[in-house]
Structures are given as structure tokens and as C-alpha cells.
Write a protein that holds these residues in place. Structure first.
Motif, PDB file in Angstrom:
ATOM      1  N   ILE B  93       0.817  -1.106  -0.036  1.00 62.09           N
ATOM      2  CA  ILE B  93      -0.112  -0.239   0.124  1.00 62.09           C
ATOM      3  C   ILE B  93       1.006   1.461   0.017  1.00 62.09           C
ATOM      4  CG2 ILE B  93      -1.914   1.326   1.270  1.00 62.09           C
ATOM      5  CD1 ILE B  93      -2.647  -1.235   2.414  1.00 62.09           C
ATOM      6  N   CYS B  94       0.454   2.077  -0.756  1.00 60.31           N
ATOM      7  CA  CYS B  94       1.320   3.371  -1.062  1.00 60.31           C
ATOM      8  C   CYS B  94       0.317   4.557  -0.248  1.00 60.31           C
ATOM      9  CB  CYS B  94       1.814   3.843  -2.170  1.00 60.31           C
ATOM     10  SG  CYS B  94       0.618   4.555  -3.338  1.00 60.31           S
ATOM     11  N   SER B  95       1.101   5.463   0.270  1.00 59.66           N
ATOM     12  CA  SER B  95       0.240   6.775   0.746  1.00 59.66           C
ATOM     13  C   SER B  95       1.115   8.116   0.257  1.00 59.66           C
ATOM     14  CB  SER B  95       0.112   6.544   2.374  1.00 59.66           C
ATOM     15  OG  SER B  95       1.408   6.697   3.052  1.00 59.66           O
ATOM     16  N   ALA B  96       0.348   9.108   0.247  1.00 60.39           N
ATOM     17  CA  ALA B  96       0.739  10.305  -0.037  1.00 60.39           C
ATOM     18  C   ALA B  96       0.553  11.504   0.454  1.00 60.39           C
ATOM     19  CB  ALA B  96       0.559  10.532  -1.771  1.00 60.39           C
ATOM     20  N   THR B  97       1.393  12.529   0.638  1.00 65.81           N
ATOM     21  CA  THR B  97       1.018  13.663   1.544  1.00 65.81           C
ATOM     22  C   THR B  97       1.660  14.913   0.844  1.00 65.81           C
ATOM     23  OG1 THR B  97       1.109  14.823   3.486  1.00 65.81           O
ATOM     24  CG2 THR B  97       2.830  13.636   2.867  1.00 65.81           C
ATOM     25  N   GLY B  98       0.691  16.132   0.796  1.00 69.38           N
ATOM     26  CA  GLY B  98       1.157  17.172   0.208  1.00 69.38           C
ATOM     27  C   GLY B  98       2.400  17.896   0.882  1.00 69.38           C
ATOM     28  N   GLY B  99       2.536  19.147   0.545  1.00 69.33           N
ATOM     29  CA  GLY B  99       3.605  19.777   1.099  1.00 69.33           C
ATOM     30  C   GLY B  99       3.436  20.234   2.668  1.00 69.33           C
ATOM     31  N   ARG B 100       2.486  19.807   3.374  1.00 71.96           N
ATOM     32  CA  ARG B 100       2.348  20.067   4.703  1.00 71.96           C
ATOM     33  C   ARG B 100       2.527  18.942   5.535  1.00 71.96           C
ATOM     34  NH1 ARG B 100      -2.824  22.368   6.232  1.00 71.96           N
ATOM     35  NH2 ARG B 100      -3.848  21.065   4.823  1.00 71.96           N
ATOM     36  N   GLY B 101       2.907  18.032   4.742  1.00 73.57           N
ATOM     37  CA  GLY B 101       3.113  16.779   5.479  1.00 73.57           C
ATOM     38  C   GLY B 101       1.865  16.188   6.360  1.00 73.57           C
ATOM     39  N   LEU B 102       2.197  15.566   7.381  1.00 76.64           N
ATOM     40  CA  LEU B 102       0.911  14.904   8.248  1.00 76.64           C
ATOM     41  C   LEU B 102       0.111  15.683   8.889  1.00 76.64           C
ATOM     42  CD1 LEU B 102       2.435  11.189   8.676  1.00 76.64           C
ATOM     43  CD2 LEU B 102       0.820  12.029   7.367  1.00 76.64           C
ATOM     44  N   THR B 103       0.649  17.068   8.952  1.00 82.95           N
ATOM     45  CA  THR B 103      -0.361  17.918   9.594  1.00 82.95           C
ATOM     46  C   THR B 103      -1.337  18.324   8.630  1.00 82.95           C
ATOM     47  OG1 THR B 103       1.205  19.729   8.775  1.00 82.95           O
ATOM     48  CG2 THR B 103       1.649  19.035  10.996  1.00 82.95           C
ATOM     49  N   GLY B 104      -1.248  18.062   7.536  1.00 81.17           N
ATOM     50  CA  GLY B 104      -2.425  17.909   6.613  1.00 81.17           C
ATOM     51  C   GLY B 104      -2.993  16.815   6.645  1.00 81.17           C
ATOM     52  N   GLU B 105      -3.007  16.017   5.512  1.00 79.30           N
ATOM     53  CA  GLU B 105      -3.697  14.866   5.489  1.00 79.30           C
ATOM     54  C   GLU B 105      -2.917  13.832   4.561  1.00 79.30           C
ATOM     55  OE1 GLU B 105      -7.909  14.927   5.097  1.00 79.30           O
ATOM     56  OE2 GLU B 105      -8.254  12.930   4.776  1.00 79.30           O
ATOM     57  N   LEU B 106      -2.848  12.315   4.967  1.00 82.18           N
ATOM     58  CA  LEU B 106      -2.474  11.452   4.273  1.00 82.18           C
ATOM     59  C   LEU B 106      -3.621  10.665   3.431  1.00 82.18           C
ATOM     60  CD1 LEU B 106       0.333  10.141   4.308  1.00 82.18           C
ATOM     61  CD2 LEU B 106      -0.344   8.723   6.090  1.00 82.18           C
ATOM     62  N   PHE B 107      -3.078  10.546   2.311  1.00 80.35           N
ATOM     63  CA  PHE B 107      -4.041   9.616   1.733  1.00 80.35           C
ATOM     64  C   PHE B 107      -3.474   8.180   0.692  1.00 80.35           C
ATOM     65  CE2 PHE B 107      -6.962  13.084   1.212  1.00 80.35           C
ATOM     66  CZ  PHE B 107      -5.917  14.324   1.366  1.00 80.35           C
ATOM     67  N   PHE B 108      -4.197   7.340   1.089  1.00 79.80           N
ATOM     68  CA  PHE B 108      -3.991   6.112   0.723  1.00 79.80           C
ATOM     69  C   PHE B 108      -4.324   5.482  -0.828  1.00 79.80           C
ATOM     70  CE2 PHE B 108      -1.751   4.189   4.484  1.00 79.80           C
ATOM     71  CZ  PHE B 108      -2.254   5.307   5.393  1.00 79.80           C
ATOM     72  N   GLY B 109      -3.549   4.742  -1.280  1.00 80.22           N
ATOM     73  CA  GLY B 109      -3.811   4.122  -2.686  1.00 80.22           C
ATOM     74  C   GLY B 109      -4.684   2.919  -2.222  1.00 80.22           C
ATOM     75  N   GLU B 110      -5.152   2.253  -3.353  1.00 74.09           N
ATOM     76  CA  GLU B 110      -6.143   1.275  -3.052  1.00 74.09           C
ATOM     77  C   GLU B 110      -5.135  -0.100  -2.814  1.00 74.09           C
ATOM     78  OE1 GLU B 110      -7.240   3.022  -7.011  1.00 74.09           O
ATOM     79  OE2 GLU B 110      -5.319   2.748  -5.742  1.00 74.09           O
ATOM     80  N   GLY B 111      -4.068  -0.093  -2.923  1.00 74.82           N
ATOM     81  CA  GLY B 111      -3.149  -1.386  -2.647  1.00 74.82           C
ATOM     82  C   GLY B 111      -2.990  -2.097  -3.692  1.00 74.82           C
ATOM     83  N   SER B 112      -1.797  -2.929  -3.619  1.00 76.63           N
ATOM     84  CA  SER B 112      -1.588  -3.776  -4.756  1.00 76.63           C
ATOM     85  C   SER B 112      -1.259  -5.238  -4.194  1.00 76.63           C
ATOM     86  CB  SER B 112      -0.292  -3.337  -5.418  1.00 76.63           C
ATOM     87  OG  SER B 112      -0.576  -2.057  -6.101  1.00 76.63           O
ATOM     88  N   ARG B 113      -1.961  -6.431  -4.626  1.00 74.56           N
ATOM     89  CA  ARG B 113      -1.671  -7.536  -4.228  1.00 74.56           C
ATOM     90  C   ARG B 113      -0.599  -8.331  -4.878  1.00 74.56           C
ATOM     91  NH1 ARG B 113      -3.759 -10.509  -0.318  1.00 74.56           N
ATOM     92  NH2 ARG B 113      -5.634  -9.204  -0.440  1.00 74.56           N
ATOM     93  N   LEU B 114       0.466  -8.801  -4.347  1.00 74.96           N
ATOM     94  CA  LEU B 114       1.374  -9.607  -5.177  1.00 74.96           C
ATOM     95  C   LEU B 114       1.523 -10.751  -4.862  1.00 74.96           C
ATOM     96  CD1 LEU B 114       4.045  -9.547  -7.069  1.00 74.96           C
ATOM     97  CD2 LEU B 114       5.436  -8.878  -5.140  1.00 74.96           C
ATOM     98  N   THR B 115       1.313 -11.645  -5.915  1.00 71.17           N
ATOM     99  CA  THR B 115       1.594 -13.170  -5.742  1.00 71.17           C
ATOM    100  C   THR B 115       2.625 -13.707  -6.313  1.00 71.17           C
ATOM    101  OG1 THR B 115      -0.864 -13.354  -5.066  1.00 71.17           O
ATOM    102  CG2 THR B 115       0.509 -15.169  -5.881  1.00 71.17           C
ATOM    103  N   VAL B 116       3.852 -14.284  -5.685  1.00 68.69           N
ATOM    104  CA  VAL B 116       5.061 -14.860  -6.608  1.00 68.69           C
ATOM    105  C   VAL B 116       4.808 -16.328  -6.345  1.00 68.69           C
ATOM    106  CG1 VAL B 116       7.354 -14.632  -6.491  1.00 68.69           C
ATOM    107  CG2 VAL B 116       6.395 -12.738  -5.719  1.00 68.69           C
ATOM    108  N   LEU B 117       4.715 -16.904  -7.488  1.00 69.59           N
ATOM    109  CA  LEU B 117       4.696 -18.300  -7.696  1.00 69.59           C
ATOM    110  C   LEU B 117       5.992 -19.068  -7.557  1.00 69.59           C
ATOM    111  CD1 LEU B 117       2.063 -18.399 -10.422  1.00 69.59           C
ATOM    112  CD2 LEU B 117       1.740 -18.353  -8.135  1.00 69.59           C
TER     113      LEU B 117
END
Lengths: 114, 117
Positions: B93-117
């Protein structure tokens, strides 16, 4: 290092009931932020509520409210009039202003039963 | 609210191959992005912090040569799992924040499921 502890791995309540999820944390910082995130089966992380440590007033967002006890380093989440859609994993998280990164608790799996 | 998009949402690969996961901020400039790993029924563990235009900062125990992170622009960060093995299978899962860092808000992606066979 900061740590966040959620001591309730699972909880289950009936629809419309009120439920409280517990969270404690450890830090030597005086200024920090606390969050509750919801992760439904879709796995998308959703911010439920946030609390700035310098604010004495407990944050509220509609049916969600927190009980922030700074001296006790406790940050519980209360969900009133619980709904089926509240079923999810709930994570308590902490960050201090300098680190800019979240430390998550172990999570509490909440199930709302019809 | 701001949107963070991850791609692909699911990927299956053979052991020994490399896999790239993208994290994009769609409507804001993300000065800082974070990559987390989540094992089944467990919490999110921070892997690394990336700031646009500089090298990522990895958490203790995370192999930087295994998990390559690039944050080449203010809207895109990539995580490349090199020479993937079954133990690398996880939800990322990734998350991102703008210039104010976490004093602003953190937004998350939907996530990526990796399966290695």
C-alpha cells in the motif's frame, strides 16, 4: 521509538449498539497526531477521525468520537449507532510532526451483526 | 478528497522476476510518499519514505536493493520488487501527502496484491 497498541484483536456487536475500540501509545513527544483508520474488505484505508495532541477537546465525526487521554496515552474510538457498513479492520495510528510517517497498531477486527 | 491510485491492483509473477508497482497522486502534488507492506490479518508495516527527487529512506530491516523505490515526479512513485520470491507475496500500500506533511492529511492508494509463484 513510538509504539501503538491495540489490545482487542476482535470485537463483535449488534447493529445499532455502541462499541468502543481501545488504543494506547507510547511516545516522549509532546506534539503529535493520532488517527483511526478503517480498512474494509476492499482493503482501502479510510480515515475515520484524527486528533491533534495539543487540542484538549475530543474529536468527533458524526457517529464517531474519540476519548483522548493524553496523560494516560490512551486514544479510544467510540462508534455510536453502529451500522453493518462499519464492519472492518480498525487501525489506530500515531505520528509526530517531525517523522511524517504513521506507526500503526495491530488492528481490531470489528464485526457488526444484523 | 484527494485521490491516490495504485497500479496494478493485483499481479502474479514467477519467482525470480521483477515487478513494478506504481503509486500516483491524481489531483495534488505529493512531496512525500510512503510504502507499506501488509501481511494477511496483520497491520501495515512501513517499508520506506520517499521524497520527490531524492533517495528513499528505508526502515530498518527492509532491503533497499530488493525493494527499489523511485519518486521521480511530484505525482508518481514506483516500488520495484526485484528478483521476487514467494516470501515477497504480500499486499503493498502506498500513501501520499502534500507539502504540509501529516499536519495536513495522508491519502492512501487502493493497494496492490503481489503473488509470487
Amino acid at each position: 521509538a513510538q509504539t501503538v497498541t491495540q489490545s482487542q484483536p476482535e470485537m463483535s456487536v449488534q447493529e445499532a449498539e455502541t462499541v468502543t475500540l481501545s488504543c494506547t501509545y507510547d511516545t516522549s513527544e509532546s506534539n503529535y497526531y493520532l488517527f483511526w483508520y478503517k480498512q474494509p474488505p476492499s482493503r482501502q484505508m479510510i480515515l475515520v477521525i484524527r486528533q491533534e495532541a495539543y487540542k484538549q477537546q475530543n474529536a468527533t465525526e458524526n457517529r464517531f468520537s474519540v476519548n483522548f487521554q493524553k496523560a494516560a496515552k490512551s486514544f479510544s474510538l467510540k462508534i455510536s449507532d453502529s451500522q453493518l457498513g462499519d464492519t472492518a479492520m480498525y487501525f489506530c495510528a500515531f505520528t509526530d510532526q517531525g517523522a511524517q510517517k504513521l506507526v500503526f497498531g495491530q488492528g481490531t477486527r470489528l464485526t457488526i451483526n444484523p | 478528497g484527494a485521490v491516490v491510485s495504485q497500479h496494478p491492483s493485483r499481479v502474479i509473477c514467477k519467482s525470480g522476476t521483477s515487478v513494478k508497482i506504481e503509486c500516483r497522486s491524481l489531483d495534488f502534488q505529493a512531496t512525500t510518499m510512503f510504502w507499506y507492506r501488509q501481511f494477511p490479518k496483520q497491520s501495515l508495516m512501513l517499508m520506506a519514505t520517499s521524497n520527490e527527487g531524492s533517495k528513499a529512506t528505508y526502515e530498518q530491516g527492509v532491503e533497499k536493493d530488493k525493494f527499489l523505490i523511485n519518486h521521480a515526479s511530484l505525482t508518481l512513485s514506483t516500488l520495484t520488487v526485484t528478483s521476487a520470491h514467494p516470501e515477497d507475496s504480500s499486499f503493498y500500500i502506498c500513501s501520499a501527502t502534500g507539502g504540509r506533511g501529516l499536519t495536513g492529511e495522508l491519502f492512501f492508494g487502493e493497494g496492490s496484491r503481489l503473488t509470487v509463484l
